[in-house]
Write a protein that holds these residues in place. Sequence first.
Motif, PDB file in Angstrom:
ATOM      1  N   LEU A 287       0.832  -1.204   0.000  1.00 47.50           N
ATOM      2  CA  LEU A 287       0.000   0.000   0.000  1.00 47.50           C
ATOM      3  C   LEU A 287       0.870   1.258   0.000  1.00 47.50           C
ATOM      4  O   LEU A 287       0.632   2.205  -0.760  1.00 47.50           O
ATOM      5  CB  LEU A 287      -0.923  -0.016   1.218  1.00 47.50           C
ATOM      6  CG  LEU A 287      -1.894   1.148   1.389  1.00 47.50           C
ATOM      7  CD1 LEU A 287      -2.818   1.260   0.178  1.00 47.50           C
ATOM      8  CD2 LEU A 287      -2.713   0.958   2.667  1.00 47.50           C
ATOM      9  N   ILE A 288       1.886   1.269   0.841  1.00 45.46           N
ATOM     10  CA  ILE A 288       2.806   2.410   0.905  1.00 45.46           C
ATOM     11  C   ILE A 288       3.524   2.582  -0.424  1.00 45.46           C
ATOM     12  O   ILE A 288       3.676   3.706  -0.927  1.00 45.46           O
ATOM     13  CB  ILE A 288       3.808   2.213   2.061  1.00 45.46           C
ATOM     14  CG1 ILE A 288       3.079   2.277   3.405  1.00 45.46           C
ATOM     15  CG2 ILE A 288       4.921   3.253   2.006  1.00 45.46           C
ATOM     16  CD1 ILE A 288       3.898   1.769   4.574  1.00 45.46           C
ATOM     17  N   ALA A 289       3.954   1.472  -1.029  1.00 43.01           N
ATOM     18  CA  ALA A 289       4.671   1.530  -2.301  1.00 43.01           C
ATOM     19  C   ALA A 289       3.796   2.092  -3.414  1.00 43.01           C
ATOM     20  O   ALA A 289       4.280   2.842  -4.277  1.00 43.01           O
ATOM     21  CB  ALA A 289       5.180   0.144  -2.674  1.00 43.01           C
ATOM     22  N   GLN A 290       2.505   1.747  -3.422  1.00 38.74           N
ATOM     23  CA  GLN A 290       1.587   2.277  -4.433  1.00 38.74           C
ATOM     24  C   GLN A 290       1.549   3.790  -4.382  1.00 38.74           C
ATOM     25  O   GLN A 290       1.658   4.475  -5.410  1.00 38.74           O
ATOM     26  CB  GLN A 290       0.174   1.712  -4.212  1.00 38.74           C
ATOM     27  CG  GLN A 290      -0.009   0.255  -4.528  1.00 38.74           C
ATOM     28  CD  GLN A 290      -0.020  -0.028  -6.020  1.00 38.74           C
ATOM     29  OE1 GLN A 290      -0.216   0.862  -6.832  1.00 38.74           O
ATOM     30  NE2 GLN A 290       0.196  -1.273  -6.387  1.00 38.74           N
ATOM     31  N   GLN A 291       1.392   4.344  -3.172  1.00 36.70           N
ATOM     32  CA  GLN A 291       1.297   5.797  -3.029  1.00 36.70           C
ATOM     33  C   GLN A 291       2.622   6.475  -3.355  1.00 36.70           C
ATOM     34  O   GLN A 291       2.654   7.518  -4.008  1.00 36.70           O
ATOM     35  CB  GLN A 291       0.840   6.148  -1.610  1.00 36.70           C
ATOM     36  CG  GLN A 291      -0.564   5.662  -1.251  1.00 36.70           C
ATOM     37  CD  GLN A 291      -1.632   6.274  -2.140  1.00 36.70           C
ATOM     38  OE1 GLN A 291      -2.046   5.681  -3.127  1.00 36.70           O
ATOM     39  NE2 GLN A 291      -2.076   7.469  -1.795  1.00 36.70           N
ATOM     40  N   ASP A 292       3.720   5.901  -2.891  1.00 35.64           N
ATOM     41  CA  ASP A 292       5.037   6.495  -3.154  1.00 35.64           C
ATOM     42  C   ASP A 292       5.370   6.478  -4.645  1.00 35.64           C
ATOM     43  O   ASP A 292       5.918   7.450  -5.188  1.00 35.64           O
ATOM     44  CB  ASP A 292       6.115   5.747  -2.375  1.00 35.64           C
ATOM     45  CG  ASP A 292       6.304   6.293  -0.964  1.00 35.64           C
ATOM     46  OD1 ASP A 292       5.996   7.479  -0.737  1.00 35.64           O
ATOM     47  OD2 ASP A 292       6.774   5.537  -0.097  1.00 35.64           O
ATOM     48  N   THR A 293       5.068   5.383  -5.311  1.00 32.32           N
ATOM     49  CA  THR A 293       5.379   5.266  -6.739  1.00 32.32           C
ATOM     50  C   THR A 293       4.589   6.297  -7.548  1.00 32.32           C
ATOM     51  O   THR A 293       5.144   6.973  -8.423  1.00 32.32           O
ATOM     52  CB  THR A 293       5.062   3.855  -7.253  1.00 32.32           C
ATOM     53  OG1 THR A 293       5.834   2.900  -6.529  1.00 32.32           O
ATOM     54  CG2 THR A 293       5.366   3.739  -8.743  1.00 32.32           C
ATOM     55  N   LEU A 294       3.299   6.423  -7.244  1.00 36.44           N
ATOM     56  CA  LEU A 294       2.488   7.390  -7.982  1.00 36.44           C
ATOM     57  C   LEU A 294       2.941   8.820  -7.676  1.00 36.44           C
ATOM     58  O   LEU A 294       2.952   9.676  -8.565  1.00 36.44           O
ATOM     59  CB  LEU A 294       1.009   7.215  -7.648  1.00 36.44           C
ATOM     60  CG  LEU A 294       0.056   8.097  -8.460  1.00 36.44           C
ATOM     61  CD1 LEU A 294       0.221   7.835  -9.958  1.00 36.44           C
ATOM     62  CD2 LEU A 294      -1.392   7.858  -8.043  1.00 36.44           C
TER      63      LEU A 294
ATOM     64  N   ILE B  83       5.821   9.478  -9.903  1.00 39.56           N
ATOM     65  CA  ILE B  83       5.401   9.626 -11.300  1.00 39.56           C
ATOM     66  C   ILE B  83       4.824  11.018 -11.546  1.00 39.56           C
ATOM     67  O   ILE B  83       5.179  11.694 -12.516  1.00 39.56           O
ATOM     68  CB  ILE B  83       4.367   8.543 -11.666  1.00 39.56           C
ATOM     69  CG1 ILE B  83       5.013   7.160 -11.684  1.00 39.56           C
ATOM     70  CG2 ILE B  83       3.721   8.842 -13.022  1.00 39.56           C
ATOM     71  CD1 ILE B  83       4.044   6.020 -11.854  1.00 39.56           C
ATOM     72  N   ILE B  84       3.925  11.439 -10.658  1.00 37.70           N
ATOM     73  CA  ILE B  84       3.288  12.752 -10.816  1.00 37.70           C
ATOM     74  C   ILE B  84       4.312  13.872 -10.667  1.00 37.70           C
ATOM     75  O   ILE B  84       4.291  14.858 -11.412  1.00 37.70           O
ATOM     76  CB  ILE B  84       2.144  12.928  -9.800  1.00 37.70           C
ATOM     77  CG1 ILE B  84       1.065  11.852 -10.002  1.00 37.70           C
ATOM     78  CG2 ILE B  84       1.527  14.315  -9.914  1.00 37.70           C
ATOM     79  CD1 ILE B  84       0.370  11.887 -11.332  1.00 37.70           C
ATOM     80  N   ALA B  85       5.215  13.731  -9.709  1.00 34.08           N
ATOM     81  CA  ALA B  85       6.237  14.761  -9.491  1.00 34.08           C
ATOM     82  C   ALA B  85       7.113  14.929 -10.724  1.00 34.08           C
ATOM     83  O   ALA B  85       7.429  16.058 -11.129  1.00 34.08           O
ATOM     84  CB  ALA B  85       7.080  14.413  -8.266  1.00 34.08           C
ATOM     85  N   GLU B  86       7.539  13.821 -11.333  1.00 38.83           N
ATOM     86  CA  GLU B  86       8.395  13.905 -12.514  1.00 38.83           C
ATOM     87  C   GLU B  86       7.624  14.437 -13.723  1.00 38.83           C
ATOM     88  O   GLU B  86       8.170  15.189 -14.537  1.00 38.83           O
ATOM     89  CB  GLU B  86       8.978  12.528 -12.820  1.00 38.83           C
ATOM     90  CG  GLU B  86       9.983  12.050 -11.777  1.00 38.83           C
ATOM     91  CD  GLU B  86      10.663  10.749 -12.163  1.00 38.83           C
ATOM     92  OE1 GLU B  86      10.303  10.193 -13.225  1.00 38.83           O
ATOM     93  OE2 GLU B  86      11.548  10.298 -11.406  1.00 38.83           O
ATOM     94  N   LYS B  87       6.355  14.076 -13.814  1.00 44.93           N
ATOM     95  CA  LYS B  87       5.545  14.535 -14.940  1.00 44.93           C
ATOM     96  C   LYS B  87       5.288  16.032 -14.856  1.00 44.93           C
ATOM     97  O   LYS B  87       5.240  16.725 -15.887  1.00 44.93           O
ATOM     98  CB  LYS B  87       4.209  13.772 -14.948  1.00 44.93           C
ATOM     99  CG  LYS B  87       3.301  14.111 -16.115  1.00 44.93           C
ATOM    100  CD  LYS B  87       3.837  13.588 -17.423  1.00 44.93           C
ATOM    101  CE  LYS B  87       2.861  13.824 -18.571  1.00 44.93           C
ATOM    102  NZ  LYS B  87       3.391  13.322 -19.862  1.00 44.93           N
ATOM    103  N   THR B  88       5.110  16.560 -13.660  1.00 44.24           N
ATOM    104  CA  THR B  88       4.746  17.968 -13.481  1.00 44.24           C
ATOM    105  C   THR B  88       5.923  18.833 -13.048  1.00 44.24           C
ATOM    106  O   THR B  88       5.738  20.024 -12.776  1.00 44.24           O
ATOM    107  CB  THR B  88       3.619  18.088 -12.434  1.00 44.24           C
ATOM    108  OG1 THR B  88       4.049  17.504 -11.187  1.00 44.24           O
ATOM    109  CG2 THR B  88       2.365  17.364 -12.905  1.00 44.24           C
ATOM    110  N   ASN B  89       7.111  18.215 -12.944  1.00 39.72           N
ATOM    111  CA  ASN B  89       8.308  18.947 -12.505  1.00 39.72           C
ATOM    112  C   ASN B  89       8.119  19.606 -11.141  1.00 39.72           C
ATOM    113  O   ASN B  89       8.522  20.750 -10.915  1.00 39.72           O
ATOM    114  CB  ASN B  89       8.690  20.013 -13.552  1.00 39.72           C
ATOM    115  CG  ASN B  89       9.153  19.397 -14.856  1.00 39.72           C
ATOM    116  OD1 ASN B  89       9.901  18.424 -14.858  1.00 39.72           O
ATOM    117  ND2 ASN B  89       8.687  19.951 -15.969  1.00 39.72           N
TER     118      ASN B  89
END
Length: 244
Positions: free
Chosen positions: A210-217, A220-226
């Motif tokens: 569960l923790i890994a799901q939230q951390d991974t997303l 992803i969002i941070a890299e996509k939105t800088n």
Amino acid sequence: MNAKTALLLSFLVVFLTACASAPVPVPLRTEGKKRPPVSSDLKFSSFVKTDIDTVAEIHQQESFSHLRTLMEKLYRRNPREWKKGGQLSMESAIARAFDAGHDWRFPELNGKRGADCFYLAFQENYQGDRVLAFIAGMATMIMASYNEKTELYVLDELDPQKLYNSARNVEIAVWKLSGTRDSRGELFLLSNANDASNRNMSFEREFGKLIAQQDTLARIIAEKTNRTIVRAIQSVASAVFLPI
């Protein structure tokens, strides 16, 4: 009309225009055979949903799958809890939590959400279902990190900091679950067992997923939105739930 509404309407216009103008292939007749059904390759979601939206929805679905598994496991170790809610079985208690349209608002939780549900689960004088309170706390924190949405479209924006904070809050909830005791020194809820005769660390694995799901997303969002995630370092003794 605001900018977001105007943009969404433009997507709708493009979609409807494409549907109206797209030629529909008519298969040749074949003696003795039925004409195959005609299908359209155009889907509304393909116009208003990005790849990131789809990825985020899958992560959310997986997170709630882990929550459902955790609820079942907690009920199996603490069967007295689902009985407190007046349910006929453990299965009906789980179905009530995950399959009914209640927006995670239950009368016995007094409208509490997020961290307040966790605190309720570990209150000495609480007479309700502690497993429900605990799972509802995690579920509403995760929903908050998705801006309370289960479907995401091109105009929706996720905050990687919220996703990151929700992962840290799950960690804090796990610490409280495994260490918070009542006045008699007994755990409010049983989870992992690490003694020689009864070793069970399956809870830890589900929480880890569960923790890994939230951390991974969040990444992803941070890299996509800088965007930059402000990382928090807390000790077990002083851990507090982060805002979402």
